[in-house]
Write a protein that holds these residues in place. Structure first.
Motif, PDB file in Angstrom:
ATOM      1  N   GLU A 118       0.819  -1.213   0.000  1.00  0.00           N
ATOM      2  CA  GLU A 118       0.000   0.000   0.000  1.00  0.00           C
ATOM      3  C   GLU A 118       0.853   1.263   0.000  1.00  0.00           C
ATOM      4  OE1 GLU A 118      -3.030  -0.072  -0.608  1.00  0.00           O
ATOM      5  OE2 GLU A 118      -3.493  -2.180  -0.260  1.00  0.00           O
ATOM      6  N   PHE A 120       2.991   4.031  -2.231  1.00  0.00           N
ATOM      7  CA  PHE A 120       3.086   4.555  -3.596  1.00  0.00           C
ATOM      8  C   PHE A 120       3.777   5.918  -3.574  1.00  0.00           C
ATOM      9  CE2 PHE A 120      -0.658   1.907  -3.145  1.00  0.00           C
ATOM     10  CZ  PHE A 120      -0.460   0.971  -4.142  1.00  0.00           C
ATOM     11  N   ARG A 122       5.586   3.291  -6.374  1.00  0.00           N
ATOM     12  CA  ARG A 122       6.465   2.143  -6.199  1.00  0.00           C
ATOM     13  C   ARG A 122       7.895   2.496  -6.616  1.00  0.00           C
ATOM     14  NH1 ARG A 122       3.295  -2.621  -5.890  1.00  0.00           N
ATOM     15  NH2 ARG A 122       1.696  -2.082  -4.354  1.00  0.00           N
ATOM     16  N   TRP A 181      -2.877   9.744  -1.698  1.00  0.00           N
ATOM     17  CA  TRP A 181      -2.518   8.320  -1.668  1.00  0.00           C
ATOM     18  C   TRP A 181      -3.341   7.554  -2.705  1.00  0.00           C
ATOM     19  CZ3 TRP A 181      -5.905   4.299  -0.484  1.00  0.00           C
ATOM     20  CH2 TRP A 181      -5.312   3.027  -0.414  1.00  0.00           C
ATOM     21  N   LYS A 185      -2.179   5.426  -6.049  1.00  0.00           N
ATOM     22  CA  LYS A 185      -2.521   4.009  -6.199  1.00  0.00           C
ATOM     23  C   LYS A 185      -3.297   3.789  -7.495  1.00  0.00           C
ATOM     24  CE  LYS A 185      -4.484  -0.047  -3.980  1.00  0.00           C
ATOM     25  NZ  LYS A 185      -4.987  -0.685  -2.751  1.00  0.00           N
ATOM     26  N   TYR A 188      -0.924   3.798 -10.338  1.00  0.00           N
ATOM     27  CA  TYR A 188      -0.192   2.526 -10.360  1.00  0.00           C
ATOM     28  C   TYR A 188      -1.054   1.425 -10.971  1.00  0.00           C
ATOM     29  CZ  TYR A 188       1.647  -1.915  -8.685  1.00  0.00           C
ATOM     30  OH  TYR A 188       2.088  -3.214  -8.617  1.00  0.00           O
TER      31      TYR A 188
END
Length: 214
Positions: A118, A120, A122, A181, A185, A188
């Protein structure tokens, strides 16, 4: 794709990363050409993060999806200003901020209590003299602290810093923190979806995130 491909293909002998500043509205215009998702996949695969791509765009008819995802997957950022007034200065400052590389090829590691799935982004962009680094993650309500290690390559060789985050002493974040956040995500997952377009699990995760965080 044709404008980026020649520079991505070039091999540099320099220890410093190459940087591309792309001014674009993010819309593909060539009939029968490479579509947006294909561009991201092809450039990312060819590049292997050797070249950092930054994108600047202006106007209310832009497509930030392609530019956000293209830059994120190639160690860069994108910036959009809808109003034309002042955009020239904004672009100039953006390039100044992300031009002087201090530490490149960054990677990070948190202590084991943190859920690494969880966190990010990455892959971190390089650290620039005028910029900052932002890493978004989650910690459990009862957790007191965590250790963070960041490594990279500087002008004189390997660089490393390890520091402690004390959650009890940390300032309380606003709702935008959770949205940031979720934004990273989602980007990603969109990147994963470009490589696996029929993955229903990823599509379900995306819908849930979009609905929960607006």
């Amino acid at each position: 794709y044709k404008s980026l491909r020649p520079y991505i293909a070039q091999r540099s002998q320099s220890q410093y990363p190459r940087i591309i500043y792309l001014a674009s509205d993010g819309n593909t215009t060539t009939r029968g050409g490479v579509e947006g998702v294909e561009i991201i996949s092809k450039i990312t695969q060819d590049n292997q993060a050797r070249t950092s791509i930054f994108a600047i765009s202006n106007g209310d008819d832009t497509s930030p999806f392609l530019l956000d995802l293209l830059t994120l997957r190639n160690r860069g950022y994108s910036i959009l200003q809808e109003e034309p007034e002042g955009s020239g200065l904004m672009f100039e400052n953006f390039i100044k901020t992300y031009s002087d590389t201090v530490v490149s090829k960054l990677n990070y590691r948190f202590s084991s209590q943190i859920d690494h799935d969880e966190i990010f982004p990455r892959e971190l962009p390089h650290l620039y003299r005028g910029g900052t680094l932002s890493i978004y993650g989650q910690f459990k309500s009862g957790q007191q602290s965590t250790l963070v290690q960041v490594k990279g390559v500087g002008a004189k060789g390997p660089e490393e810093i390890t520091f402690k985050i004390d959650f009890k002493k940390s300032a309380k974040g606003k709702a935008t923190l959770a949205q940031n956040w979720a934004h990273h995500k989602i980007l990603y997952l969109l990147g994963e979806l470009t490589d696996n377009p029929n993955n229903q699990k990823i599509k379900t995760q995306l819908r849930n995130l979009v609905n929960k965080y607006n």
